[in-house]
Design a protein around this motif. Sequence first.
Motif, PDB file in Angstrom:
ATOM      1  N   ASP A   1       0.804  -1.218   0.000  1.00  0.00           N
ATOM      2  CA  ASP A   1       0.000   0.000   0.000  1.00  0.00           C
ATOM      3  C   ASP A   1       0.842   1.275   0.000  1.00  0.00           C
ATOM      4  O   ASP A   1       0.641   2.150  -0.834  1.00  0.00           O
TER       5      ASP A   1
ATOM      6  N   CYS B   1      -0.337  -0.344   7.735  1.00  0.00           N
ATOM      7  CA  CYS B   1      -1.223  -0.614   6.604  1.00  0.00           C
ATOM      8  C   CYS B   1      -2.089  -1.842   6.869  1.00  0.00           C
ATOM      9  O   CYS B   1      -3.235  -1.910   6.410  1.00  0.00           O
TER      10      CYS B   1
ATOM     11  N   THR C   1      -4.924  -0.595   9.024  1.00  0.00           N
ATOM     12  CA  THR C   1      -5.864   0.169   8.195  1.00  0.00           C
ATOM     13  C   THR C   1      -6.741  -0.772   7.371  1.00  0.00           C
ATOM     14  O   THR C   1      -7.955  -0.585   7.278  1.00  0.00           O
ATOM     15  N   GLU C   2      -6.130  -1.806   6.789  1.00  0.00           N
ATOM     16  CA  GLU C   2      -6.886  -2.774   5.983  1.00  0.00           C
ATOM     17  C   GLU C   2      -7.874  -3.552   6.847  1.00  0.00           C
ATOM     18  O   GLU C   2      -9.006  -3.806   6.418  1.00  0.00           O
ATOM     19  N   GLN C   3      -7.486  -3.908   8.057  1.00  0.00           N
ATOM     20  CA  GLN C   3      -8.397  -4.608   8.966  1.00  0.00           C
ATOM     21  C   GLN C   3      -9.598  -3.731   9.314  1.00  0.00           C
ATOM     22  O   GLN C   3     -10.740  -4.208   9.340  1.00  0.00           O
ATOM     23  N   GLN C   4      -9.354  -2.437   9.583  1.00  0.00           N
ATOM     24  CA  GLN C   4     -10.456  -1.520   9.880  1.00  0.00           C
ATOM     25  C   GLN C   4     -11.372  -1.346   8.677  1.00  0.00           C
ATOM     26  O   GLN C   4     -12.598  -1.307   8.818  1.00  0.00           O
ATOM     27  N   ARG C   5     -10.794  -1.244   7.476  1.00  0.00           N
ATOM     28  CA  ARG C   5     -11.596  -1.107   6.267  1.00  0.00           C
ATOM     29  C   ARG C   5     -12.504  -2.325   6.081  1.00  0.00           C
ATOM     30  O   ARG C   5     -13.695  -2.194   5.794  1.00  0.00           O
ATOM     31  N   LYS C   6     -11.946  -3.530   6.291  1.00  0.00           N
ATOM     32  CA  LYS C   6     -12.741  -4.747   6.151  1.00  0.00           C
ATOM     33  C   LYS C   6     -13.831  -4.831   7.217  1.00  0.00           C
ATOM     34  O   LYS C   6     -14.947  -5.272   6.942  1.00  0.00           O
TER      35      LYS C   6
ATOM     36  N   GLN D   1     -15.345  -2.268   8.699  1.00  0.00           N
ATOM     37  CA  GLN D   1     -16.401  -1.325   8.336  1.00  0.00           C
ATOM     38  C   GLN D   1     -17.261  -1.880   7.198  1.00  0.00           C
ATOM     39  O   GLN D   1     -18.489  -1.770   7.234  1.00  0.00           O
ATOM     40  N   ALA D   2     -16.640  -2.486   6.206  1.00  0.00           N
ATOM     41  CA  ALA D   2     -17.392  -3.061   5.092  1.00  0.00           C
ATOM     42  C   ALA D   2     -18.290  -4.194   5.585  1.00  0.00           C
ATOM     43  O   ALA D   2     -19.450  -4.310   5.157  1.00  0.00           O
TER      44      ALA D   2
END
Length: 124
Positions: free
Chosen positions: A66, A99, A102-107, A109-110
């Motif tokens: 990323d 990163c 951040t990716e864990q938080q994005r997943k 939230q999705a």
Amino acid sequence: MKSGKQRRTEIMEKRRARIPMKESFDFYVLPIPAGAIPTDRETLRHNNTYGLLPLFYVDNAFNCRDCGTAQIWKAKQQKWWYEIMQGNINSVAVRCRPCRKTEQQRKKQARDIHLSGLAEKHKQ
């Protein structure tokens, strides 16, 4: 006169006496680099691979997917991933720690948005 089966047995016994058989492929010894951590072969049995399992872990350099920063995946972290968490032996690190978070938080939230949408759909 001996039968073919008897003769074959004799020939095979002579060959076995001449060539000592090894139980496994661990008869070769590689020099272990400085800072390397040896593997525990028993805990790596969960990997179903045709390739050879590693004899030791060494620090691996990689660039984050990323942000592009240069990172090092330490041998200790590799041992934890492959042996304790039982990760696939063919997997490698591709993201730095910030990163990954951040990716864990994005997943997360999705996933939350998806589940709330399903709850709304089933309410009606």
